[in-house]
Design an enzyme around this catalytic site. Structure first.
Site, PDB file in Angstrom:
ATOM      1  N   LYS A   1     -32.448  31.139  -6.752  1.00 18.04           N
ATOM      2  CA  LYS A   1     -33.198  32.017  -5.851  1.00 18.04           C
ATOM      3  C   LYS A   1     -32.249  32.528  -4.776  1.00 18.04           C
ATOM      4  CE  LYS A   1     -36.797  31.868  -2.203  1.00 18.04           C
ATOM      5  NZ  LYS A   1     -37.962  31.157  -1.629  1.00 18.04           N
TER       6      LYS A   1
ATOM      7  N   LYS B   1     -43.760  35.545   8.714  1.00 23.90           N
ATOM      8  CA  LYS B   1     -43.652  34.175   9.228  1.00 23.90           C
ATOM      9  C   LYS B   1     -43.646  34.190  10.751  1.00 23.90           C
ATOM     10  CE  LYS B   1     -40.658  32.288   5.530  1.00 23.90           C
ATOM     11  NZ  LYS B   1     -41.523  31.234   5.014  1.00 23.90           N
TER      12      LYS B   1
ATOM     13  N   ASP C   1     -45.315  35.906   1.201  1.00 21.53           N
ATOM     14  CA  ASP C   1     -44.319  34.896   1.572  1.00 21.53           C
ATOM     15  C   ASP C   1     -44.042  33.920   0.418  1.00 21.53           C
ATOM     16  OD1 ASP C   1     -42.500  33.627   3.169  1.00 21.53           O
ATOM     17  OD2 ASP C   1     -43.973  32.609   4.430  1.00 21.53           O
TER      18      ASP C   1
ATOM     19  N   GLU D   1     -42.561  34.602  -2.225  1.00 24.50           N
ATOM     20  CA  GLU D   1     -41.750  35.640  -2.892  1.00 24.50           C
ATOM     21  C   GLU D   1     -40.745  35.069  -3.873  1.00 24.50           C
ATOM     22  OE1 GLU D   1     -40.970  34.324  -0.041  1.00 24.50           O
ATOM     23  OE2 GLU D   1     -38.879  33.832  -0.482  1.00 24.50           O
TER      24      GLU D   1
ATOM     25  N   ARG E   1     -40.859  32.735  -6.096  1.00 22.46           N
ATOM     26  CA  ARG E   1     -41.342  32.567  -7.475  1.00 22.46           C
ATOM     27  C   ARG E   1     -41.505  33.907  -8.168  1.00 22.46           C
ATOM     28  NH1 ARG E   1     -46.549  29.598  -5.118  1.00 22.46           N
ATOM     29  NH2 ARG E   1     -44.989  29.153  -3.530  1.00 22.46           N
TER      30      ARG E   1
HETATM   31  N1  BES Z   1     -38.457  30.161   1.531  1.00 22.73           N
HETATM   32  C1  BES Z   1     -39.742  29.622   1.739  1.00 22.73           C
HETATM   33  C2  BES Z   1     -39.809  28.112   1.591  1.00 22.73           C
HETATM   34  C3  BES Z   1     -39.048  27.286   2.581  1.00 22.73           C
HETATM   35  C4  BES Z   1     -39.682  26.714   3.664  1.00 22.73           C
HETATM   36  C5  BES Z   1     -37.694  27.007   2.400  1.00 22.73           C
HETATM   37  C6  BES Z   1     -38.996  25.925   4.555  1.00 22.73           C
HETATM   38  C7  BES Z   1     -36.999  26.207   3.286  1.00 22.73           C
HETATM   39  C8  BES Z   1     -37.667  25.659   4.367  1.00 22.73           C
HETATM   40  C9  BES Z   1     -40.727  30.224   0.739  1.00 22.73           C
HETATM   41  O1  BES Z   1     -40.462  31.522   0.335  1.00 22.73           O
HETATM   42  C10 BES Z   1     -42.065  30.265   1.386  1.00 22.73           C
HETATM   43  O2  BES Z   1     -42.212  30.963   2.335  1.00 22.73           O
HETATM   44  N2  BES Z   1     -43.007  29.494   0.853  1.00 22.73           N
HETATM   45  C11 BES Z   1     -44.309  29.415   1.384  1.00 22.73           C
HETATM   46  C12 BES Z   1     -45.278  29.489   0.234  1.00 22.73           C
HETATM   47  C13 BES Z   1     -46.703  29.727   0.637  1.00 22.73           C
HETATM   48  C14 BES Z   1     -46.859  31.113   1.212  1.00 22.73           C
HETATM   49  C15 BES Z   1     -47.570  29.557  -0.575  1.00 22.73           C
HETATM   50  C16 BES Z   1     -44.438  28.092   2.128  1.00 22.73           C
HETATM   51  O3  BES Z   1     -43.828  27.115   1.690  1.00 22.73           O
HETATM   52  O4  BES Z   1     -45.079  28.076   3.160  1.00 22.73           O
HETATM   53 ZN    ZN Z   2     -38.483  32.104   0.441  1.00 21.06          ZN
HETATM   54 MN    MN Z   3     -41.329  32.970   1.659  1.00 23.20          MN
END
Ligand code: BES
Ligand code: ZN
Ligand code: MN
Length: 490
Positions: free
Chosen positions: A255, A267, A337, A339, A341
């Site tokens: 990724k 965010k 967010d 994204e 996947r």
């Molecule tokens: N890149 C983030 C996940 C992440 C969080 C990586 C903290 C490193 C530290 C990912 O793209 C994301 O935002 N995931 C969301 C998913 C949710 C919207 C279903 C999350 O984990 O909150």
């Molecule tokens: Zn991310």
């Molecule tokens: Mn994200």
């Protein structure tokens, strides 16, 4: 740092510093030193209550004799052989200590224990410890700068293991360097540029798909995620092919979100900070490929990186959008967010096209994984028992912690059911790391063994520990390389 082997014993060598590795209760090891030094170090150790605990270091300055300082690096206790990572961390502490003491030539004594594995771990630990990301500092910090180690001699080491440890450390430091770069420097195109340069230097094939090409190919997942940014997405394909007959094919997928603002589901500020690190999976894939080029296995290794910037610009993809992915499946967007996947769906499907027997993907995929396992253990998911087991076996040697999370719960899988499309891109908060993995599974080609590593949280360190500094860790690279090596010798 120059790393070399030496046959000289502790009483025959003179130089800045000598490091001895001491398991708990193993103070007898000090008797290898000349008697005067041994006596002094023993006295200091007892006064300062150094007993050889894991991650402890004792520095003793010698007033006389050919050696400037003796360092004792604790290896800890326990039954059976000591975990290799203790050696790695012990060496790292000694290198950092030498830096502080401005000692530039050091000898490492591991005595009877200098097996090839230990020797490789020592070289790796030393070079990982040396890493720092300082290119953007134009002013020297007011505190005195540590002096880098010039020479490390490892007593009784075999050259091949020193070489192996050095190569692996260099790959990890390369991943750290890339991941530490901010989003304004590493755009998707810049990341692809780095891959091209690395491939050129190391003799790998590299193909970069730009947005025009991806549009022709129907890669609407990665295109959608990238559409809110002025910096268009890229798909990088690196390939190593052995000379002669290839004994198989494995692929790594990463990724590469060069910055994750969340997109329209933006965010909050606290969570956006550190999201330059959302490209770590891709950086790791580049690093693995770099090391593969150095080790030249007898099977093909491919590396794929999906690079995009997740931004909320006017062209951004929206919640409620339906995306037709590269493999033909449709995705309804619940949350922009989620994204990673969406990008990986296309990249996994594309990687599947080259028909590897195994795909390993690395992604800073979910905050939920960090909640579940904490910031020191990565999540592992897979569709093949033997693959998960072999990877965890590799991880026991590297000291990188992975823990398997279950993907067999069909009730949980319903969370990513969409009313209008094949799949929804988010299943909500609960079991979020698992539903993300279940989403990815939809895009892995039939019959391919697949392992997904959620490296969110472990990708960066917010403390100094062992060979880590604050910032990118390169977590995962080492275990992938160990796993590849296990596969080579099979
Ligand atoms: N890149 C983030 C996940 C992440 C969080 C990586 C903290 C490193 C530290 C990912 O793209 C994301 O935002 N995931 C969301 C998913 C949710 C919207 C279903 C999350 O984990 O909150
Ligand atoms: Zn991310
Ligand atoms: Mn994200």
């Amino acid at each position: 740092m120059r790393i070399a082997t030496t046959g000289l014993g502790p009483s025959e060598w003179g130089g800045d510093a000598m490091v001895l590795f001491v398991p708990e209760g193993g103070m007898d090891l000090l008797d290898q030193l000349v008697p005067e030094a041994a006596a002094l170090v023993k006295m200091k150790a007892s006064r300062l209550k150094f007993t050889g605990k894991e991650d402890s270091i004792l520095a003793v300055e010698l007033e006389r004799g050919p050696v400037g300082s003796v360092y004792l690096a604790g290896l800890g206790g326990g039954d059976g052989p000591l975990p290799l990572d203790r050696w790695r961390r012990g060496m790292a502490l000694a290198v950092r200590q030498a830096g502080k003491d401005r000692r530039v030539k050091m000898m490492a004594l591991s005595g009877e224990a200098a097996t090839p594995e230990v020797v490789a771990a020592l070289a790796e630990g030393a070079l990982l410890a040396e890493y720092a990301f300082e290119k953007y500092k134009t002013q020297v910090e007011p505190v005195e700068k540590p002096e880098p180690l010039e020479e490390l001699l490892v007593h009784g080491a075999d050259a091949a293991s020193l070489e192996k440890g050095s190569l692996r450390a260099a790959a990890q430091n390369y991943a750290r360097d890339l991941a530490n770069e901010p989003g304004n420097v590493i755009s998707p195109a810049a990341l692809a540029g780095k891959a091209l340069a690395m491939a050129e230097e190391w003799g790998l094939d590299c193909e970069v798909l730009d947005e025009t090409r991806m549009r022709e190919m129907g890669m609407n997942g990665i295109l959608s995620v990238g559409s809110g940014s002025h910096n268009p997405p890229r798909l990088v394909h690196l390939a190593y092919r052995p000379e002669g007959v290839s004994k198989g094919r494995v692929a790594f997928v990463g990724k590469g979100i060069t910055f994750d603002s969340g997109g329209l589901n933006i965010k909050p500020g606290d969570y956006m900070r550190s999201m330059k690190g959302d490209k770590t999976g891709a950086c790791n894939v580049l690093a693995v490929m770099r090391a593969v080029a150095g080790t030249r296995p007898d099977f093909e290794v491919h590396g794929f990186a999906g690079a995009a910037e997740n931004m909320p610009g006017g062209g951004a993809y929206r919640p409620d959008d339906v995306i037709r992915m590269f493999n033909g499946k449709t995705v309804e967007v619940d949350n922009t967010d989620a994204e990673g996947r969406v990008v990986l769906g296309d990249v996994l499907a594309y990687a599947s096209g080259s028909k590897p027997s195994v795909i390993i993907d690395m992604a800073t995929l979910t905050g939920a994984c960090v909640v579940a396992l904490g910031p020191y253990t990565a999540g592992a998911f897979g569709n093949d028992r033997e693959l998960v087991a072999s990877f965890r076996e590799a991880s026991a040697k590297t000291g990188e912690r992975f823990w398997e999370l279950p993907m067999d719960d069909d009730r949980l899988k319903k969370k990513i059911r969409s009313e209008i499309a094949d799949v929804l891109n988010s299943g909500g908060r609960y079991g979020g790391a698992i539903t993300a993995a279940m989403f990815l599974r939809e895009f892995v080609g039939e019959g391919i063994k697949w392992l997904h590593l959620d490296i969110a949280g472990v990708d960066t360190s917010d403390e100094e520990y062992g060979y880590y500094r604050k910032g990118a860790t390169g977590f995962g690279v080492r275990t992938c390389l160990e796993w590849l090596e296990m596969r080579m010798s099979r």
